[in-house]
Design a protein around this motif. Structure first.
Motif, PDB file in Angstrom:
ATOM      1  N   ARG A  11       0.773  -1.317   0.053  1.00 49.51           N
ATOM      2  CA  ARG A  11      -0.229  -0.092  -0.142  1.00 49.51           C
ATOM      3  C   ARG A  11       0.713   1.304   0.039  1.00 49.51           C
ATOM      4  O   ARG A  11       0.382   2.258  -0.491  1.00 49.51           O
ATOM      5  CB  ARG A  11      -0.775   0.094   1.123  1.00 49.51           C
ATOM      6  CG  ARG A  11      -2.053  -1.227   1.263  1.00 49.51           C
ATOM      7  CD  ARG A  11      -2.997  -1.113   2.546  1.00 49.51           C
ATOM      8  NE  ARG A  11      -1.898  -1.628   3.351  1.00 49.51           N
ATOM      9  CZ  ARG A  11      -2.480  -1.935   4.593  1.00 49.51           C
ATOM     10  NH1 ARG A  11      -3.561  -1.441   4.959  1.00 49.51           N
ATOM     11  NH2 ARG A  11      -1.572  -2.240   5.754  1.00 49.51           N
TER      12      ARG A  11
ATOM     13  N   PRO B 256      -3.939 -11.784  -3.978  1.00 49.72           N
ATOM     14  CA  PRO B 256      -4.277 -10.587  -3.043  1.00 49.72           C
ATOM     15  C   PRO B 256      -5.077 -11.204  -1.717  1.00 49.72           C
ATOM     16  O   PRO B 256      -5.965 -11.959  -1.912  1.00 49.72           O
ATOM     17  CB  PRO B 256      -5.168  -9.522  -3.699  1.00 49.72           C
ATOM     18  CG  PRO B 256      -5.048 -10.004  -5.035  1.00 49.72           C
ATOM     19  CD  PRO B 256      -4.689 -11.506  -5.220  1.00 49.72           C
TER      20      PRO B 256
ATOM     21  N   TRP C 122      -8.008 -10.713  -0.345  1.00 55.67           N
ATOM     22  CA  TRP C 122      -9.152 -10.083  -0.685  1.00 55.67           C
ATOM     23  C   TRP C 122     -10.402 -10.262   1.067  1.00 55.67           C
ATOM     24  O   TRP C 122      -9.810 -11.140   1.525  1.00 55.67           O
ATOM     25  CB  TRP C 122      -9.938 -10.904  -1.457  1.00 55.67           C
ATOM     26  CG  TRP C 122      -9.488 -11.038  -2.773  1.00 55.67           C
ATOM     27  CD1 TRP C 122      -8.608 -12.058  -3.392  1.00 55.67           C
ATOM     28  CD2 TRP C 122      -9.408 -10.011  -4.175  1.00 55.67           C
ATOM     29  NE1 TRP C 122      -8.195 -11.689  -4.789  1.00 55.67           N
ATOM     30  CE2 TRP C 122      -8.626 -10.353  -5.150  1.00 55.67           C
ATOM     31  CE3 TRP C 122      -9.925  -8.679  -3.924  1.00 55.67           C
ATOM     32  CZ2 TRP C 122      -8.287  -9.926  -6.197  1.00 55.67           C
ATOM     33  CZ3 TRP C 122      -9.701  -8.031  -5.165  1.00 55.67           C
ATOM     34  CH2 TRP C 122      -8.745  -8.346  -6.283  1.00 55.67           C
TER      35      TRP C 122
ATOM     36  N   THR D 146      -6.697  -8.677   5.939  1.00 57.16           N
ATOM     37  CA  THR D 146      -7.068  -8.184   4.398  1.00 57.16           C
ATOM     38  C   THR D 146      -6.954  -6.902   4.168  1.00 57.16           C
ATOM     39  O   THR D 146      -6.899  -6.086   4.881  1.00 57.16           O
ATOM     40  CB  THR D 146      -8.738  -8.846   4.418  1.00 57.16           C
ATOM     41  OG1 THR D 146      -9.308  -8.386   5.192  1.00 57.16           O
ATOM     42  CG2 THR D 146      -8.701 -10.493   4.697  1.00 57.16           C
TER      43      THR D 146
ATOM     44  N   ASP E  10     -11.755  -3.216  -0.384  1.00 54.17           N
ATOM     45  CA  ASP E  10     -11.756  -2.955  -1.841  1.00 54.17           C
ATOM     46  C   ASP E  10     -11.259  -1.771  -2.668  1.00 54.17           C
ATOM     47  O   ASP E  10     -10.747  -2.046  -3.690  1.00 54.17           O
ATOM     48  CB  ASP E  10     -13.316  -3.229  -2.256  1.00 54.17           C
ATOM     49  CG  ASP E  10     -14.233  -4.384  -1.649  1.00 54.17           C
ATOM     50  OD1 ASP E  10     -13.392  -5.452  -1.311  1.00 54.17           O
ATOM     51  OD2 ASP E  10     -15.293  -4.388  -1.951  1.00 54.17           O
TER      52      ASP E  10
ATOM     53  N   GLU F 209      -8.620  -0.157  -1.258  1.00 57.51           N
ATOM     54  CA  GLU F 209      -7.268  -0.450  -1.189  1.00 57.51           C
ATOM     55  C   GLU F 209      -6.743  -1.140  -2.550  1.00 57.51           C
ATOM     56  O   GLU F 209      -5.776  -0.726  -3.148  1.00 57.51           O
ATOM     57  CB  GLU F 209      -6.728  -1.112  -0.276  1.00 57.51           C
ATOM     58  CG  GLU F 209      -6.967   0.060   1.221  1.00 57.51           C
ATOM     59  CD  GLU F 209      -6.587  -0.427   2.438  1.00 57.51           C
ATOM     60  OE1 GLU F 209      -5.944   0.089   3.356  1.00 57.51           O
ATOM     61  OE2 GLU F 209      -6.891  -1.782   2.682  1.00 57.51           O
ATOM     62  N   MET F 210      -7.370  -2.355  -2.886  1.00 60.02           N
ATOM     63  CA  MET F 210      -7.179  -3.129  -3.962  1.00 60.02           C
ATOM     64  C   MET F 210      -7.251  -2.327  -5.299  1.00 60.02           C
ATOM     65  O   MET F 210      -6.285  -2.375  -6.276  1.00 60.02           O
ATOM     66  CB  MET F 210      -8.064  -4.391  -3.954  1.00 60.02           C
ATOM     67  CG  MET F 210      -7.828  -5.220  -2.962  1.00 60.02           C
ATOM     68  SD  MET F 210      -6.239  -5.748  -2.784  1.00 60.02           S
ATOM     69  CE  MET F 210      -5.838  -6.338  -4.547  1.00 60.02           C
ATOM     70  N   ARG F 211      -8.334  -1.602  -5.442  1.00 58.02           N
ATOM     71  CA  ARG F 211      -8.259  -0.724  -6.510  1.00 58.02           C
ATOM     72  C   ARG F 211      -7.469   0.406  -6.935  1.00 58.02           C
ATOM     73  O   ARG F 211      -6.982   0.491  -8.074  1.00 58.02           O
ATOM     74  CB  ARG F 211      -9.898  -0.161  -6.655  1.00 58.02           C
ATOM     75  CG  ARG F 211     -10.948  -0.904  -6.691  1.00 58.02           C
ATOM     76  CD  ARG F 211     -12.324  -0.091  -6.839  1.00 58.02           C
ATOM     77  NE  ARG F 211     -13.663  -1.017  -6.712  1.00 58.02           N
ATOM     78  CZ  ARG F 211     -14.292  -1.066  -5.551  1.00 58.02           C
ATOM     79  NH1 ARG F 211     -14.005  -0.508  -4.500  1.00 58.02           N
ATOM     80  NH2 ARG F 211     -15.256  -1.932  -5.625  1.00 58.02           N
TER      81      ARG F 211
ATOM     82  N   LEU G 115      -4.178   0.095  -5.945  1.00 56.72           N
ATOM     83  CA  LEU G 115      -2.882  -0.419  -6.046  1.00 56.72           C
ATOM     84  C   LEU G 115      -2.140   0.163  -7.196  1.00 56.72           C
ATOM     85  O   LEU G 115      -2.734   0.005  -8.273  1.00 56.72           O
ATOM     86  CB  LEU G 115      -2.871  -2.186  -5.805  1.00 56.72           C
ATOM     87  CG  LEU G 115      -2.860  -2.665  -4.583  1.00 56.72           C
ATOM     88  CD1 LEU G 115      -2.861  -4.215  -4.679  1.00 56.72           C
ATOM     89  CD2 LEU G 115      -1.743  -2.180  -3.778  1.00 56.72           C
TER      90      LEU G 115
ATOM     91  N   CYS H   4     -10.891  -4.895 -11.111  1.00 63.47           N
ATOM     92  CA  CYS H   4      -9.661  -4.303 -11.032  1.00 63.47           C
ATOM     93  C   CYS H   4      -8.439  -4.595 -11.980  1.00 63.47           C
ATOM     94  O   CYS H   4      -7.806  -3.419 -12.550  1.00 63.47           O
ATOM     95  CB  CYS H   4      -9.036  -5.010  -9.628  1.00 63.47           C
ATOM     96  SG  CYS H   4      -9.521  -4.690  -8.266  1.00 63.47           S
TER      97      CYS H   4
END
Length: 428
Positions: A224, A241, A243, A253, A256, A258-260, A262, A288
């Motif tokens: 991150r 990931p 998830w 985990t 959502d 934070e994943m988008r 990256l 993503c």
């Protein structure tokens, strides 16, 4: 019976109590009964003849129906038969398909390049698990040459309960009362003896001459806040990931958003990405890929098996059904040349530790894009591989062999890298 006296005579004559009318009445009744009996017999015979005629008519109708059905079947068979022209066209189509399926000389050369000369030293497990069951099924005094298992029977084991659903992945093997297994040591010793005898000597898996093997490299970091530009560009990215699948998991985990957010696009201008997804993350993973600039071009399915090489039926994930498989989305960007048609999109492999993906995926990726730079995101110690850079917060320190990467690291992280820098930890 009364008697009649005649005057002047000593003789007496009996007199009947029934009158002539009674006699006539009984006679009429007898005649009527006789007539009724004759009429009844006539009606019975007529009904029998009617039933007989109806039965004969039904038999005739059935026979005609069967004949019609036979005629229809013959007609259908004649209509469904291929004509001489159709048979010739079909033969030509099959010949063309056979030629199209046949690998070209270039494809054969490519397959032979990656083919293991000795099968990779892999030995198959017997489908009957134990030697005793194997000999029983084959009615033989000796087990087959494949690997077998032996039961682990401890003091607390209750054989009547049968096999443990989780087998060697059971979290409570020290107290679990179900049966567990381990590989038969004698079979392992036999396989070692075969290798020592020289059967496999000089037959190690082949590597492309142009491939430059780089030792495993890894960086312990939090993705991150890590600056991906320090690593340069890669041809292949793989990510597993953490998830947020709304289940209790033995690791942290990411949300959502934070994943988008990256910065995956910084790692690649063109190439492939392999993104592991499960449960609700399947839709989020596709989202993503699109946000990161990829087109989903394929999907790999991992069918999970247990220690006895049987399909998992009691997976630990799944809100509605027990999950016995996982998906790996394949995305593409740009026009990277790859080797097509070498592997299948299904991996059948044994489940190991939590989130430990099958090793077969590395072979598939290397055959698709041999000798190129590859990076794995959210990796752990068991994920480090030659020719791969692995990033993850569970790794141990920083190991970099590539000089260009070291130079960029010294420039960007001149004062060192701190995993918790610029991070806000949100309570869950």
């Amino acid at each position: 019976m009364d008697s009649l006296d005649i005057p002047g005579s000593d003789m007496q004559f009996p007199v009947k109590s029934q009158s002539l009318r009674d006699k006539m009445k009984r006679r009429r009744e007898a005649i009527q009964n006789l007539e009724a009996s004759v009429a009844s017999n006539n009606q019975t015979s007529e009904s029998r003849s009617i039933k007989k005629r109806k039965s004969e008519e039904m038999m005739v109708a059935l026979s005609e129906k069967e004949k019609n059905k036979e005629h229809m079947d013959e007609l259908s068979a004649l209509l469904s038969m291929q004509s001489a022209k159709e048979r010739e066209e079909r033969s030509q189509q099959e010949e063309i398909l056979t030629l199209l399926r046949k690998p070209t000389a270039k494809e054969l050369s490519l397959m032979n390049t990656f083919k293991s000369q000795d099968g990779g030293g892999v030995k198959e497990f017997c489908s009957y698990s134990t030697k005793r069951e194997c000999m029983k099924v084959h009615k033989s005094k000796e087990p087959c040459s494949k690997l077998h298992f032996v039961k682990i029977l401890q003091s607390h084991t209750d054989p009547g309960l049968g096999d443990c659903s989780f087998l060697n992945t059971c979290f409570h093997m020290d107290t679990c009362k179900y049966i567990h297994y381990k590989v038969d040591k004698t079979d392992i010793e036999k396989s070692y003896e075969v290798k020592k005898s020289g059967v496999f000597s000089g037959r190690s898996p082949r590597v492309l001459e142009s491939t430059k093997l780089v030792p495993p490299q890894w960086i312990q970091c939090d993705l991150r806040n890590f600056r991906f530009e320090v690593l340069g560009k890669f041809s292949v990215i793989m990510a597993d990931p953490p998830w947020d699948i709304h289940m209790e998991l033995p690791y942290g985990t990411m949300s959502d958003d934070e994943m988008r957010q990256l910065p995956v696009p910084d790692l690649q201008d063109e190439g492939l990405i392999f993104l592991w997804v499960t449960g609700r993350a399947m839709e989020l993973g596709r989202e993503c890929l699109k946000l990161w600039g990829y087109e989903r071009v394929d999907e790999i399915i991992w069918v999970k098996t247990n220690q006895l090489q049987r399909i998992i039926r009691t997976g630990r994930t799944g809100h509605w059904l027990n999950h016995g498989k996982e998906h790996c989305l394949v995305g593409a960007k740009g026009n990277l040349p790859i080797n097509r048609g070498l592997d299948c999109d299904v991996i059948v492999a044994e489940v190991r530790a939590t989130s430990h993906k099958p090793d077969e995926i590395y072979g598939i990726i290397e055959r698709l894009s041999p000798g190129t730079r590859k990076i794995e995101l959210f990796g752990r110690p068991h994920n480090v591989q030659p020719n791969w850079v692995t990033l993850g917060n569970q790794l141990d320190g920083v190991v970099i062999h590539d000089q260009e990467t070291l130079d960029r690291w010294a420039r960007i992280y001149a004062h060192g890298y701190f995993m918790t820098e610029q991070l806000i930890l949100h309570p869950r």
